[in-house]
Design a protein around this motif. Structure first.
Motif, mmCIF file in Angstrom:
data_model
loop_
_atom_site.group_PDB
_atom_site.id
_atom_site.type_symbol
_atom_site.label_atom_id
_atom_site.label_comp_id
_atom_site.label_asym_id
_atom_site.label_seq_id
_atom_site.Cartn_x
_atom_site.Cartn_y
_atom_site.Cartn_z
ATOM 1 N N GLY A 1 45.704 62.930 81.070
ATOM 2 C CA GLY A 1 46.984 63.325 80.587
ATOM 3 C C GLY A 1 47.351 62.686 79.292
ATOM 4 N N ARG A 2 47.077 63.776 78.520
ATOM 5 C CA ARG A 2 47.356 63.243 76.903
ATOM 6 C C ARG A 2 48.756 63.500 76.558
ATOM 7 N N THR B 1 43.738 74.127 82.090
ATOM 8 C CA THR B 1 44.151 72.767 81.782
ATOM 9 C C THR B 1 44.039 71.853 82.792
ATOM 10 N N ASP C 1 49.479 71.161 81.607
ATOM 11 C CA ASP C 1 50.326 71.181 80.648
ATOM 12 C C ASP C 1 50.874 72.441 79.828
ATOM 13 N N GLY D 1 41.848 75.835 77.167
ATOM 14 C CA GLY D 1 43.077 75.341 77.082
ATOM 15 C C GLY D 1 44.123 75.743 75.919
ATOM 16 N N GLU E 1 46.692 58.585 80.379
ATOM 17 C CA GLU E 1 46.135 58.224 79.001
ATOM 18 C C GLU E 1 46.862 58.280 77.722
ATOM 19 N N TYR F 1 36.834 60.977 84.311
ATOM 20 C CA TYR F 1 35.948 62.218 84.356
ATOM 21 C C TYR F 1 35.354 62.676 85.802
ATOM 22 N N GLY G 1 37.669 71.041 77.209
ATOM 23 C CA GLY G 1 37.308 70.204 78.115
ATOM 24 C C GLY G 1 37.072 70.558 79.651
ATOM 25 N N LEU G 2 36.507 69.849 80.245
ATOM 26 C CA LEU G 2 36.057 70.419 81.817
ATOM 27 C C LEU G 2 37.220 70.426 82.477
ATOM 28 N N ASP H 1 45.236 69.065 83.019
ATOM 29 C CA ASP H 1 46.620 68.417 82.812
ATOM 30 C C ASP H 1 47.752 69.171 83.186
ATOM 31 N N ARG I 1 33.861 71.576 71.897
ATOM 32 C CA ARG I 1 35.137 71.720 71.051
ATOM 33 C C ARG I 1 34.680 71.811 69.569
HETATM 34 O O1 LIG Z 1 36.637 63.652 76.576
HETATM 35 P P1 LIG Z 1 37.081 64.842 76.324
HETATM 36 O O2 LIG Z 1 36.101 66.102 76.726
HETATM 37 O O3 LIG Z 1 37.122 65.293 74.761
HETATM 38 O O4 LIG Z 1 38.330 65.467 77.233
HETATM 39 C C1 LIG Z 1 39.476 64.624 77.156
HETATM 40 C C2 LIG Z 1 40.771 65.319 77.170
HETATM 41 O O5 LIG Z 1 40.782 66.359 77.903
HETATM 42 C C3 LIG Z 1 42.008 66.256 78.744
HETATM 43 O O6 LIG Z 1 41.467 66.275 79.895
HETATM 44 C C4 LIG Z 1 42.726 67.420 78.559
HETATM 45 O O7 LIG Z 1 42.024 68.767 78.808
HETATM 46 P P2 LIG Z 1 42.804 70.067 79.198
HETATM 47 O O8 LIG Z 1 42.677 71.098 77.913
HETATM 48 O O9 LIG Z 1 41.781 70.525 80.408
HETATM 49 O O10 LIG Z 1 44.004 69.653 79.570
HETATM 50 C C5 LIG Z 1 42.758 65.126 78.328
HETATM 51 O O11 LIG Z 1 43.270 64.888 79.253
HETATM 52 C C6 LIG Z 1 41.819 64.193 77.926
HETATM 53 O O12 LIG Z 1 42.123 63.514 76.770
#
Ligand SMILES: O=P(O)(O)OC[C@H]1O[C@](O)(COP(=O)(O)O)[C@@H](O)[C@@H]1O
Ligand SMILES: Nc1ncnc2c1ncn2[C@@H]1O[C@H](COP(=O)(O)OP(=O)(O)O)[C@@H](O)[C@H]1O
Length: 512
Positions: free
Chosen positions: A348-349, A302, A306, A273, A403, A461, A183-184, A304, A248
């Protein structure tokens, strides 16, 4: 410009500490170093000229390097020492005398480590063991080593980040590849920029390539490998997202390593990440299996925040700042309505760091729901009961939800239960709209004659698609340069990051 930043960083307390540590660890012979070339070499590290020019080194790097003994010789040496230790332990003088009384319980552990012959009385001059109780106790002390067991030497999982006195890699033929995955995150482009500029300006590495679209770019077309130089990346730190593009999935280990070998890359910088880091570890192991002298480092990304082992991830502060703007808006909406609720969903997954930090710093939030803490909606101690008390008390309430929170409360079909994204992560259902509709239904049912408003804001986003703020930008520079210094010192299989205020490099295995 780059040198200005480098000098500036050296003036900070952090860099001062790093430099102090570097002096003590400057010649670390660590297991996670890449195999050095066979002979002693002299490397040029001048950024502006092709000939070595020690005076122009920006970070006082020495340009000579003597390789450590080849790994196999070290292993043979270690094995020989081990065998010698074994021999000493099994030596006859070490055996407890047959007629001696069994040792007392407290002494039993000592049997495991009989005294070595060199410290025991020579066999020829030894008197026959006495059977008297006093003699037995004397014997026990003569034959058993009471010293503490020797400590097993373990190599440290971290080393100080920063430039080393000696180079482990020749910059002239070095060929670096940069890739962004997952992710960004604010600051991705800054890290890319600083890698390119750092490699060029600090070490004179001229062949730097950006690999497009994540790991799959390694086995993609030629257009997926773009030559980068300081001029190309000059303003990248002002842009959100990643100029290289990210994806991904697409992780095919053999194809990736084949692609790396085919293009002659000698250094890989993977920014991403936890998924990206797992991929990088797999590549690192494949390099080792094939005996390739290519170094790989991961720069932890990341939004998040995390990755528990590092103090903070880049882009996190920026994300929290933008999240606060959403909370401010939700608060304005809530106070401007009768019985108003402002609801904000943040990223925040599996961790609620963004939600929590934004909540605590805004001071406008009544309730923050995070994945780490389960909650229920109805009944005693439930969300609705709490919100009602807040509305009665203040006339409004603001909720922040991460989230990943409350996923178990959302009804889902069997297909939804199985749904995964391209990298194999479980796809979450949207907790924001779910909460919004549950709140509406609850109020209608319990307080049908009272006005009620829920305003829902989802800045998901927006908080990660922005360029990094000043602090994160500086931090990205430190991370990128730490990665470069590590690679140029000859390390591989590591991740740079801050640990209790000091920037260090971690081995993979303690991160994952
Ligand atoms: O919509 P995408 O690109 O799959 O990314 C969403 C996910 O990426 C995250 O931002 C996590 O990404 P990180 O690897 O940067 O922590 C989550 O919070 C979110 O669920
Ligand atoms: N366990 C794994 N082994 C190898 N590669 C992985 C693994 N998990 C994820 N990856 C790869 O890493 C890349 C990024 O992973 P992803 O989970 O999407 O993002 P992030 O790195 O942000 O966690 C993807 O190309 C994915 O295929």
């Amino acid at each position: 410009m780059q040198n200005v930043i480098g000098d500036m960083l050296l003036n900070t307390k952090e860099q001062t500490n790093i430099n102090a540590m570097i002096r003590t660890v400057s010649h670390t012979r660590s297991k996670f170093k890449v195999k050095p070339p066979a002979s002693s070499v002299r490397f040029s590290v001048d950024s502006h000229q092709s000939t070595p020019h020690r005076a122009s080194l920006p970070l006082s790097l020495a340009d000579t390097w003597t390789p450590p003994p080849p790994l196999r010789r070290q292993q043979r040496h270690r094995r020989r020492r081990h065998r010698a230790d074994q021999h000493h332990r099994d030596a006859p003088a070490a055996q407890p005398p047959r007629r001696a009384a069994p040792p007392r319980r407290a002494d039993r552990r000592l049997l495991l480590r009989p005294r070595t012959p060199s410290r025991a009385t020579p066999t020829s001059s030894r008197r026959p063991p006495s059977t008297s109780p006093r003699g037995t106790s004397l014997l026990r002390h003569a034959f058993f080593d009471l010293s503490p067991p020797p400590r097993r030497r373990r190599s440290s999982p971290t080393a100080a980040a920063g430039p080393r006195e000696c180079l482990g890699v020749d910059p002239a033929p070095a060929r670096a590849a940069l890739v962004t995955c997952g992710g960004l995150c604010p600051g991705l482009n800054t890290v890319l920029r600083e890698l390119v500029v750092g490699l060029h300006e600090l070490y004179g590495v001229r062949d730097v390539f950006g690999v497009a679209a994540g790991y799959r770019g390694f086995y993609g077309a030629d257009e997926d490998h773009v030559r980068l130089d300081p001029a190309t990346v000059d303003d990248w730190h002002k842009k959100g997202g990643t100029v290289l593009k990210t994806t991904r999935g697409g992780f095919d280990l053999n194809k990736i390593v084949d692609g790396i070998v085919a293009r002659g890359y000698t250094q890989i910088y993977a920014i991403g990440g936890d998924g990206t880091m797992r991929g990088a570890v797999a590549i690192f192991q494949e390099f080792k299996r094939r005996g390739l002298n290519i170094s790989i480092t991961g720069i932890p990304k990341t939004v998040d925040n995390d990755i528990g082992i590092i103090d903070r991830s880049f882009g996190f502060q920026t994300a929290v700042e933008i999240a606060q703007q959403a909370i401010d808006a939700a608060h304005v909406e809530a106070v401007s309505a009768v019985n108003g609720i402002g609801l904000v969903k943040l990223m925040g997954r599996s961790t609620g760091h963004i939600a929590l930090h934004a909540t605590l710093s805004s001071r406008d939030v009544d309730c923050c729901l995070i994945p780490e803490v389960p909650f229920h909606l109805e009944g005693k101690g439930g969300l609705f009961e709490f919100l009602y008390s807040r509305i009665k008390e203040k006339g409004h309430a603001v909720i922040v939800v991460a989230e990943g929170a409350g996923q178990e409360l959302i009804p889902r079909t069997d297909d939804q239960k199985r749904e995964q994204d391209e990298s194999g992560n479980i796809v979450f259902l949207d907790v924001g709209p779910f909460l919004k509709s549950e709140l509406g239904r609850w109020w209608k049912r319990e307080h049908p004659n009272e006005l009620f408003t829920v305003k829902y804001i989802d800045p998901t986003y927006m908080i990660r698609a922005v360029p990094a703020n000043a602090t994160d930008n500086l931090y990205c520079t430190l991370l990128a340069h730490s990665a470069i210094h590590g690679v140029m010192a000859g390390f591989t299989g590591f991740v740079p990051g801050p640990k209790t205020g000091l920037t260090v490099i971690f081995r993979w295995k303690i991160l994952l």
